[in-house]
Scaffold this motif. Structure first.
Motif, short mmCIF file in Angstrom:
data_model
loop_
_atom_site.label_atom_id
_atom_site.label_comp_id
_atom_site.label_asym_id
_atom_site.label_seq_id
_atom_site.Cartn_x
_atom_site.Cartn_y
_atom_site.Cartn_z
N SER A 177 39.50 51.21 31.13
CA SER A 177 40.44 50.36 31.85
C SER A 177 40.99 49.28 30.93
O SER A 177 40.43 48.99 29.87
CB SER A 177 39.74 49.70 33.04
N ASP A 178 42.08 48.67 31.34
CA ASP A 178 42.56 47.49 30.62
C ASP A 178 41.52 46.38 30.82
O ASP A 178 40.75 46.41 31.78
CB ASP A 178 43.91 47.04 31.18
N PRO A 179 41.47 45.39 29.91
CA PRO A 179 40.51 44.31 30.09
C PRO A 179 40.61 43.70 31.48
O PRO A 179 41.69 43.38 31.96
CB PRO A 179 40.91 43.32 28.99
N ALA A 180 39.48 43.59 32.13
CA ALA A 180 39.42 43.04 33.50
C ALA A 180 38.09 42.35 33.68
O ALA A 180 37.16 42.53 32.89
CB ALA A 180 39.60 44.16 34.52
N LEU A 181 37.98 41.55 34.73
CA LEU A 181 36.71 40.89 35.01
C LEU A 181 35.64 41.94 35.28
O LEU A 181 35.88 42.93 35.97
CB LEU A 181 36.85 39.97 36.23
N ALA A 182 34.45 41.72 34.72
CA ALA A 182 33.37 42.67 34.90
C ALA A 182 32.04 41.94 34.96
O ALA A 182 31.88 40.85 34.38
CB ALA A 182 33.36 43.69 33.76
N VAL A 183 31.08 42.53 35.68
CA VAL A 183 29.74 41.96 35.81
C VAL A 183 28.74 43.08 35.57
O VAL A 183 29.04 44.25 35.75
CB VAL A 183 29.52 41.35 37.21
N PRO A 184 27.51 42.75 35.17
CA PRO A 184 26.48 43.77 35.02
C PRO A 184 26.19 44.44 36.36
O PRO A 184 26.21 43.79 37.40
CB PRO A 184 25.25 42.98 34.52
N GLU A 185 25.93 45.74 36.33
CA GLU A 185 25.59 46.45 37.57
C GLU A 185 24.36 45.84 38.22
O GLU A 185 24.22 45.87 39.44
CB GLU A 185 25.35 47.93 37.28
N SER A 186 23.45 45.31 37.40
CA SER A 186 22.22 44.72 37.93
C SER A 186 22.49 43.51 38.81
O SER A 186 21.62 43.10 39.59
CB SER A 186 21.29 44.33 36.78
N ALA A 187 23.68 42.94 38.70
CA ALA A 187 24.02 41.75 39.48
C ALA A 187 24.54 42.11 40.87
O ALA A 187 24.64 41.24 41.74
CB ALA A 187 25.08 40.92 38.75
N VAL A 188 24.88 43.37 41.09
CA VAL A 188 25.56 43.79 42.32
C VAL A 188 24.55 44.35 43.32
O VAL A 188 23.73 45.21 43.00
CB VAL A 188 26.63 44.85 42.02
N ILE A 189 24.63 43.85 44.54
CA ILE A 189 23.85 44.38 45.66
C ILE A 189 24.82 45.11 46.59
O ILE A 189 25.88 44.57 46.92
CB ILE A 189 23.13 43.26 46.44
N HIS A 190 24.46 46.31 46.99
CA HIS A 190 25.31 47.09 47.89
C HIS A 190 24.73 47.02 49.31
O HIS A 190 23.72 47.66 49.62
CB HIS A 190 25.41 48.54 47.42
N GLY A 191 25.35 46.23 50.15
CA GLY A 191 24.90 46.07 51.53
C GLY A 191 25.72 46.91 52.49
O GLY A 191 26.69 47.58 52.10
N ALA A 192 25.35 46.85 53.75
CA ALA A 192 26.04 47.63 54.77
C ALA A 192 27.50 47.21 54.91
O ALA A 192 28.37 48.02 55.24
CB ALA A 192 25.33 47.48 56.11
N ALA A 193 27.79 45.93 54.64
CA ALA A 193 29.16 45.43 54.78
C ALA A 193 29.93 45.46 53.46
O ALA A 193 31.07 45.02 53.41
CB ALA A 193 29.13 44.01 55.33
N GLY A 194 29.31 45.98 52.41
CA GLY A 194 30.00 46.06 51.12
C GLY A 194 29.18 45.43 50.00
O GLY A 194 28.05 44.98 50.21
N ALA A 195 29.76 45.42 48.82
CA ALA A 195 29.06 44.89 47.64
C ALA A 195 29.15 43.37 47.58
O ALA A 195 30.13 42.78 48.03
CB ALA A 195 29.65 45.51 46.38
#
Length: 264
Positions: A177-195
């Motif tokens: 992708s073109d440069p964009a905001l990104a975070v480590p996958e370890s920082a993301v929690i996937h809940g029932a209402a979304g990430a």
């Protein structure tokens, strides 16, 4: 204030094993010099951890920055020719015109099983079996008002795991992708209402919904919800979530902060 390892481990294990407990049960595990779980969470600010507990949970943070993330394309596919001798197995899938522009003939494609695979295929359902294949042909088709491209794939299947009719997932490694905001996958929690992630809010960490884009190589592109320079929990985010859940007695709390919206 002395924060003992037993408190952190006991809190997380009890949450994972039996969900949040009543206040009386929580008090039985909390001594006078240990903060009660409800004292660690403020519904308007988020989760606050004393320094000792931060060390116990190995809480780490990272600043949200821009980076390029490799895009992966996942498509449902189906075997139309089983492997036989030196002849490889073959499968077909459909791509939109835009998706077809992201792939190239001869590129590697990973084929993996799906729970919808037919019975009698050596227990494919739930299997993590994945085989390497390649894209051998693209055929443009006009189907109604929308043009689509049929992609023909070939892959080795020496054990005959994918007979004719087997349902597969074909994963194409696309361009970055073109440069964009990104975070480590370890920082993301996937809940029932979304990430969501936990973003620093003064001395607290506030649960913040995010909209994700490409995910690859341990990084997730963030399309909405954060700004460059924001600081988030990159490790132990799941512990923050468990603490918040416990403080709210297992309910479904409202998000403590309003999601940020980019000016795109």
């Amino acid at each position: 204030m002395k924060i003992r390892t037993q408190f952190c481990a006991g809190l997380l294990l009890s949450l994972l094993a039996a969900g949040c407990q009543p206040e009386s049960a929580k008090q039985a595990h909390t001594s006078a010099d240990e903060p009660a779980t409800h004292e660690l969470f403020n519904k308007n600010k988020g989760v606050h951890l004393p320094n000792e507990m931060r060390r116990e949970l190995a809480l780490a943070t990272v600043e949200v920055t821009q980076r390029s993330v490799a895009r992966h394309l996942h498509k449902a596919a189906q075997t139309y020719r089983a492997a036989q001798g030196a002849t490889p197995a073959a499968a077909t899938t459909w791509l939109s015109e835009a998706e077809a522009k992201q792939v190239r003939l001869g590129q590697t494609v990973t084929l993996s099983a799906t729970p919808q695979s037919p019975k009698g295929t050596n227990a494919l359902s739930g299997s993590k079996l994945a085989l390497a294949g390649k894209l051998v042909r693209l055929v443009e088709q006009s189907l109604g008002a929308q043009d689509e491209v049929e992609a023909l794939l070939e892959f080795g299947d020496p054990e005959g795991q994918f007979p004719v009719g087997a349902s597969l997932i074909a994963t194409f490694e696309g361009s970055t992708s073109d440069p964009a905001l990104a975070v480590p996958e370890s920082a993301v929690i996937h809940g029932a209402a979304g990430a969501f992630v936990y973003a620093a809010n003064g001395e607290h960490f506030a649960r913040t919904p995010v909209k994700l884009g490409a995910v690859a190589a341990g990084w997730a592109e963030v399309l909405d919800g954060l700004y460059e320079g924001d600081v988030i929990a990159s490790h132990a985010a799941d512990s923050l979530w468990l603490i918040e859940l416990c403080a709210l007695k297992g309910g479904t709390p409202c998000c403590p902060v309003t999601p940020k919206t980019s000016d795109k």
